[in-house]
Design an enzyme around this catalytic site. Structure first.
Site, PDB file in Angstrom:
ATOM      1  N   ASP A  20      -6.341  71.966 121.159  1.00 32.03           N
ATOM      2  CA  ASP A  20      -7.615  72.403 121.767  1.00 32.03           C
ATOM      3  C   ASP A  20      -8.248  72.736 120.795  1.00 32.03           C
ATOM      4  O   ASP A  20      -9.697  73.910 120.802  1.00 32.03           O
ATOM      5  CB  ASP A  20      -7.006  73.997 122.859  1.00 32.03           C
ATOM      6  CG  ASP A  20      -6.081  75.111 121.681  1.00 32.03           C
ATOM      7  OD1 ASP A  20      -6.337  73.851 120.815  1.00 32.03           O
ATOM      8  OD2 ASP A  20      -6.244  75.578 121.737  1.00 32.03           O
ATOM      9  N   GLU A  21      -8.377  71.839 119.667  1.00 32.66           N
ATOM     10  CA  GLU A  21      -9.362  72.522 118.328  1.00 32.66           C
ATOM     11  C   GLU A  21      -9.378  71.228 117.656  1.00 32.66           C
ATOM     12  O   GLU A  21      -7.997  70.456 117.572  1.00 32.66           O
ATOM     13  CB  GLU A  21      -8.203  73.211 117.115  1.00 32.66           C
ATOM     14  CG  GLU A  21      -8.281  74.438 116.952  1.00 32.66           C
ATOM     15  CD  GLU A  21      -7.332  74.674 116.350  1.00 32.66           C
ATOM     16  OE1 GLU A  21      -7.874  74.804 114.822  1.00 32.66           O
ATOM     17  OE2 GLU A  21      -5.883  75.132 116.569  1.00 32.66           O
TER      18      GLU A  21
ATOM     19  N   ASP B  12     -13.185  74.890 118.992  1.00 30.40           N
ATOM     20  CA  ASP B  12     -11.563  75.915 119.354  1.00 30.40           C
ATOM     21  C   ASP B  12     -12.731  76.245 120.471  1.00 30.40           C
ATOM     22  O   ASP B  12     -13.450  77.256 121.268  1.00 30.40           O
ATOM     23  CB  ASP B  12     -11.820  77.022 118.796  1.00 30.40           C
ATOM     24  CG  ASP B  12     -10.134  77.778 118.256  1.00 30.40           C
ATOM     25  OD1 ASP B  12      -9.401  77.028 119.729  1.00 30.40           O
ATOM     26  OD2 ASP B  12      -9.688  78.921 118.141  1.00 30.40           O
TER      27      ASP B  12
END
Lengths: 373, 390
Positions: free
Chosen positions: B100-101, B6
Site C-alpha cells: 500500500d505504499e 501511502d
C-alpha cells in the site's frame, strides 16, 4: 637425538610438504612432521591422514632418535637459517635445539607417539609411467576443482582405471565436476593389478603429488595396493589413501559417435574464448556458440556490462546449431591439449561439446552446455 | 520532487468499502485466532488506541465493540495492482515499496500535470474516483522526507515540504521518525543527546561512523538533506517468505512438518509466480518465550519446486535442538535468479535433481489449477486436515 644436515638437501622438500601439513584435519599433530634419525640418514614423514609423504636424506647422525615437530615453524627456521650446516639436537625431553652459535632456536616438539602411523605396504607391483604423462594426469585431475563443501565422491576424487585400446593396456584418469569431464589415457610399463576395476583418488592428494613430479625426470613408479595409490621415486614416496564410493558410468558421456566433428585452431579458439569471457560476470557466465555455414559465431549479452561478438571460420555445414557454454571451461580444456589443431564435436543445444585431438583419443574433454530458454 | 503515497488503513478501507455494514465502525483486519495480531485497524478503531501488530485480545480489551474481519490478501493484492496502475499514469518512475505504499518521482511531469501539489491532488482524486479509497501523500525533494511527510497529515492529506523548508523540517524532526533508526540506535541517540535529526550536526561524521557503522554515513547525509537512494522502478523481490503464529504452542514434529509443508507450498507458489529460482532456503522459529532463531542453507542446485523447498526446510528444522515449544514457524527463500537465465546443465544428473525437476512440473500444473479454479481446489493430501492447527 642429535643430527646435522645440509640446508640445501632438506629445504626444498620441507617446502614441498607444506601443502600436506598445512591441511586442517581432526588431529593437530598432522601439522607436524616426523623426523627419524637412523644410521647415516634422516627420514621425514608428513601425514594428513589422506596423503602420506616419506623421504630419506643423508645426514650426520650423532645419536639416533625420533621427533615430531611443527612443520611450518621447522621449515621457516631452516629456510631463514644463515649457515649451510644445521644442527638439530633434542637437548632434553621434547625440547629441541636448532642451530648453534649466533643463531639458536628452541622449539617444543610433540609426543611422536601421537603421530599417525605410516602405512607399511610391501611387495608392491609397480608400473612405470613417464613423468610427463603423470604430470598430465595430475593436471587433468586438478583443473576440474571442487568447492569446500563438496560431498560427491566422484567430484572430490578422480577415477583411475586400466583400459585396453587397440590391444594395448593404458592407464586412464577421469576427472569431473559433473559440468565437464576430462579423460586422459597414459601408457605404462609393467603389470598393473588394481584391487578393483577402478579406484578413486582424491584430487587434493594428487595435486600435492604434482610438486614431486619433475617433467624431465626418469619414469616414475606407481602402484596401487591396500587402499593406497603409491608413488615412488628414488628416496621419496607419496601414498594417497583411495576414496571409497561409486563412480558414475562416464563412458556414454565421452562417446562422440553421433556428433558433428569440426577442426579448429586451438590457439585461436583459446584467445577467442579469453576475449569473449571479458564480458562474463558472476551472474552471466554463458556465451552462445552458433554454428552455421562454415562459421562459428560466439556472442555474449550481459545486461550488466554489454555485449560482444566474435567470429571464426570453421568447417561446418548443415542445420544451424546454437548452444550456450561457460567459456572458462573451454579455456581450461583447450589448455590441456598441446596440438595446434583440435576437433570439437557438437550435436544440439542440450548436448555437451566434446573436444579431442585430431589424431587420437588420448585426451577427451567433455563440456556440458548451459540451458537457454 | 518525490511523492510518497501511502494508502489510509488500506485493508480496513477496502473491507469498509465493500461492506457498508462496516462503515464508520471500528474494525480490525486480523486472523481469527485469539493469538493473532492486528494487521490493519480502521481509523475508527485507532481512536481506541488500537494499532497494527497489536495482539487481537488486547485490541478487544481496548474496544469491546471492535469488529474482527478476516483478511483476504488476494483481494488486497488486486487492489494494490490497480492503484499502482493509476499512479503509473502520472510518471514512469514508480517504486512500489509495499502493498500500500509507493514512491513516485515526478521530475519533468510538471508541464503535463501541474505543480507537485496539483499532481498529488490529481492522484488522490483518481484513486478515490476509481477505487473509492483514500491515501495520504507526502511531497519532498528527497525520498526519506517524502515518506515522513506522508505521515504528517493522515488520513487523506497532502503534506508538501519545499526545498526551502527542508532545513527547518530536518532541524525539528524527531530522530525516532527517521527510517532505519530503531530501538538499538535510539539507545545510542539518547546517550549522545540526539533528539532531532538536526542534532546530528553537532557530531563529526567520523564519530557517527564509529557509533552507527554504515548507518552513520547515511544519517549524516540525511541530516544535510541528502538522500542518495533513488527511485528503483524495476523493483524485484529479494526474498519470499511465509510464516504463521500458531493458535497454540507446539512441539510435535508431525504438526511442524505439516506447517513447513504448507509454508513451502505457499513460498514455492510465489517463487514460481515471479518466474524465479532460488539458491537459499531458510526457516524461522519463534519459541514460546518469544526468542527467535533463523536457520538458512545454500541449496545444492537452483530450485523452485515446493517439495524441494520443503525438503531443505525440513532438514534445517531437524537440525534445530528444540528445548521450548514453538509459537511461530516460517519458511523463506532467497538468492534468486531468473528462471529463464542460462543454467549450467549437469553431465551426471544426480537422482535428486531429476526428482526435483519432476516435482517442478507437478507444481506448475498445480499452480495453474489454482490460478483457474481458486486456491482451495487442490492441496497436498497431508494438508487437508491442517486447518485446525493454523
Amino acid at each position: 637425538m642429535k643430527f646435522s644436515f645440509n640446508k640445501k638437501d632438506i629445504q626444498e622438500i620441507l617446502s614441498k610438504i607444506q601443502g600436506i601439513t598445512g591441511r586442517k584435519t581432526n588431529l593437530t599433530i598432522t601439522s607436524d612432521i616426523l623426523i627419524k634419525a637412523v644410521g647415516s640418514q634422516i627420514s621425514i614423514t608428513a601425514n594428513d591422514l589422506e596423503t602420506v609423504f616419506t623421504g630419506t636424506y643423508d645426514a650426520q647422525v650423532e645419536t639416533e632418535g625420533i621427533l615430531s615437530i611443527n612443520s611450518k615453524k621447522f621449515f621457516e627456521i631452516i629456510r631463514e637459517y644463515p649457515d649451510n650446516e644445521i644442527i638439530v639436537n633434542e637437548v632434553e625431553n621434547r625440547w629441541v635445539e636448532i642451530g648453534k652459535g649466533d643463531s639458536l632456536y628452541h622449539i617444543v616438539a610433540s609426543d611422536y607417539e601421537n603421530f599417525p602411523e605410516t602405512p607399511l605396504i610391501e611387495n608392491i607391483d609397480f608400473i612405470e609411467v613417464d613423468a610427463k604423462d603423470l604430470k598430465k594426469m595430475v593436471a587433468i585431475s586438478s583443473v576440474v576443482g571442487f568447492s569446500g563443501d563438496e560431498k560427491r565422491i566422484y567430484v572430490l576424487g578422480s577415477l583411475i582405471e586400466k583400459i585396453v585400446s587397440d590391444g594395448q593396456e593404458l592407464l586412464r584418469i577421469v576427472s569431473t565436476d559433473s559440468r565437464r569431464l576430462h579423460c586422459y589415457d597414459a601408457q605404462f610399463k609393467g603389470e598393473l593389478n588394481l584391487p578393483e576395476e577402478s579406484v578413486i583418488i582424491p584430487k587434493k592428494g594428487l595435486s600435492e603429488l604434482n610438486k614431486f613430479i619433475d617433467s624431465n625426470s626418469d619414469p616414475i613408479q606407481v602402484g596401487i595396493k591396500e587402499n593406497y595409490f603409491i608413488f615412488q621415486r628414488a628416496n621419496e614416496s607419496v601414498m594417497i589413501k583411495l576414496l571409497d564410493g561409486e563412480y558414475p558410468d562416464y563412458k556414454p558421456i565421452i562417446n562422440y559417435d553421433e556428433m558433428i566433428p569440426m577442426e579448429v585452431d586451438r590457439n585461436m579458439f583459446i584467445t577467442l574464448m579469453r576475449r569473449i569471457s571479458i564480458l562474463t560476470s558472476d551472474d552471466y557466465k554463458s556465451v552462445i556458440l552458433t554454428f552455421k555455414d562454415n562459421e562459428l559465431t560466439v556472442t555474449i549479452t550481459n545486461p550488466e556490462i554489454g555485449e560482444s561478438k566474435e567470429r571464426l571460420m570453421i568447417g561446418f555445414s548443415g542445420k544451424e546449431i546454437k548452444s550456450a557454454f561457460n567459456p572458462k571451461y573451454f579455456m581450461d580444456a583447450l589448455n590441456l591439449f598441446e596440438d595446434s589443431i583440435v576437433i570439437i564435436n557438437v550435436k544440439d543445444s542440450k548436448s555437451p561439446c566434446i573436444i579431442k585431438s585430431l589424431d587420437d583419443d588420448k585426451l577427451v574433454c567433455v563440456i556440458m552446455a548451459m540451458h537457454i530458454s | 520532487m518525490i511523492l510518497h503515497i501511502d494508502m489510509d488503513a488500506f485493508f480496513a478501507a477496502i473491507e469498509q468499502r465493500d461492506n457498508p455494514a462496516l462503515r464508520n465502525k471500528p474494525i480490525i483486519i486480523a486472523g481469527d485466532s485469539k493469538r493473532s495480531v492486528v494487521s490493519t485497524a480502521s481509523y475508527e478503531a485507532r481512536k481506541f488506541g488500537i494499532h497494527s501488530a497489536m495482539p487481537v485480545f488486547q485490541a478487544k480489551q481496548r474496544c469491546a465493540k471492535v469488529i474482527l474481519v478476516p483478511g483476504n490478501r488476494y483481494k488486497y493484492a488486486a487492489e494494490s495492482k490497480k492503484i499502482m496502475a493509476i499512479i503509473s499514469d502520472f510518471s514512469p518512475l514508480v517504486e512500489q515499496v509495499s502493498i500500500d505504499e509507493a514512491y513516485v518521482d515526478i521530475q519533468g511531469c510538471e508541464k503535463l500535470f501541474g505543480s507537485p501539489e496539483v499532481i498529488a491532488q490529481k492522484i488522490k482524486a483518481a484513486i478515490f474516483k476509481e477505487l473509492f479509497l483514500t491515501c495520504s501523500i507526502g511531497i519532498a525533494p528527497v525520498k526519506f522526507l517524502a515518506k515522513i511527510a506522508s505521515d504528517m497529515d493522515k488520513p487523506n492529506g497532502i503534506t508538501f515540504i519545499s526545498k526551502h523548508e527542508m532545513a527547518r523540517v530536518i532541524k525539528d524532526l524527531p530522530i525516532a521518525k527517521v527510517p532505519g533508526v530503531g530501538k538499538q540506535a535510539m539507545k545510542l541517540m539518547a546517550i549522545l543527546q540526539i533528539h532531532t535529526l538536526g542534532d546530528l550536526h553537532k557530531y563529526d561524521i567520523c564519530l557517527l561512523n564509529k557509533k552507527f557503522g554504515k548507518m552513520g554515513k547515511r544519517l549524516h547525509e540525511l541530516s544535510h538533506g541528502k538522500d542518495l537512494s533513488r527511485i528503483e522502478t524495476n523493483y524485484s523481490r529479494k526474498s519470499i517468505s511465509s510464516e504463521t503464529t500458531l493458535s497454540k504452542d507446539i512441539s510435535d514434529l508431525k504438526i511442524a512438518r505439516q506447517l513447513l509443508l504448507a509454508h513451502s507450498q505457499r513460498v514455492g507458489r510465489d517463487l514460481r509466480k515471479e518466474k524465479m529460482i532460488c539458491h537459499n532456503v531458510s526457516i524461522k522459529i519463534k519459541f514460546s518465550d518469544f526468542t527467535q532463531i533463523t536457520r538458512s542453507k545454500q541449496t545444492d542446485s537452483w530450485i523452485c519446486s515446493s517439495s524441494a523447498i520443503f525438503n531443505e526446510a525440513l532438514s534445517l528444522y531437524e537440525k534445530v535442538v528444540l528445548k521450548k515449544k514453538i509459537r511461530l514457524l516460517g519458511v523463506g527463500v532467497s538468492h534468486f535468479m531468473d528462471k529463464n537465465a542460462p543454467i549450467q546443465m549437469e553431465l551426471l544428473c544426480p537422482p535428486k535433481e531429476k526428482i526435483n525437476k519432476k516435482w517442478e512440473s507437478v507444481d506448475m500444473a498445480v499452480d495453474s489449477i489454482m490460478e483457474k479454479f481458486g486456491s482451495g481446489m487442490i492441496t497436498k493430501a497431508s494438508l487437508n486436515k491442517r486447518k485446525k492447527h493454523v
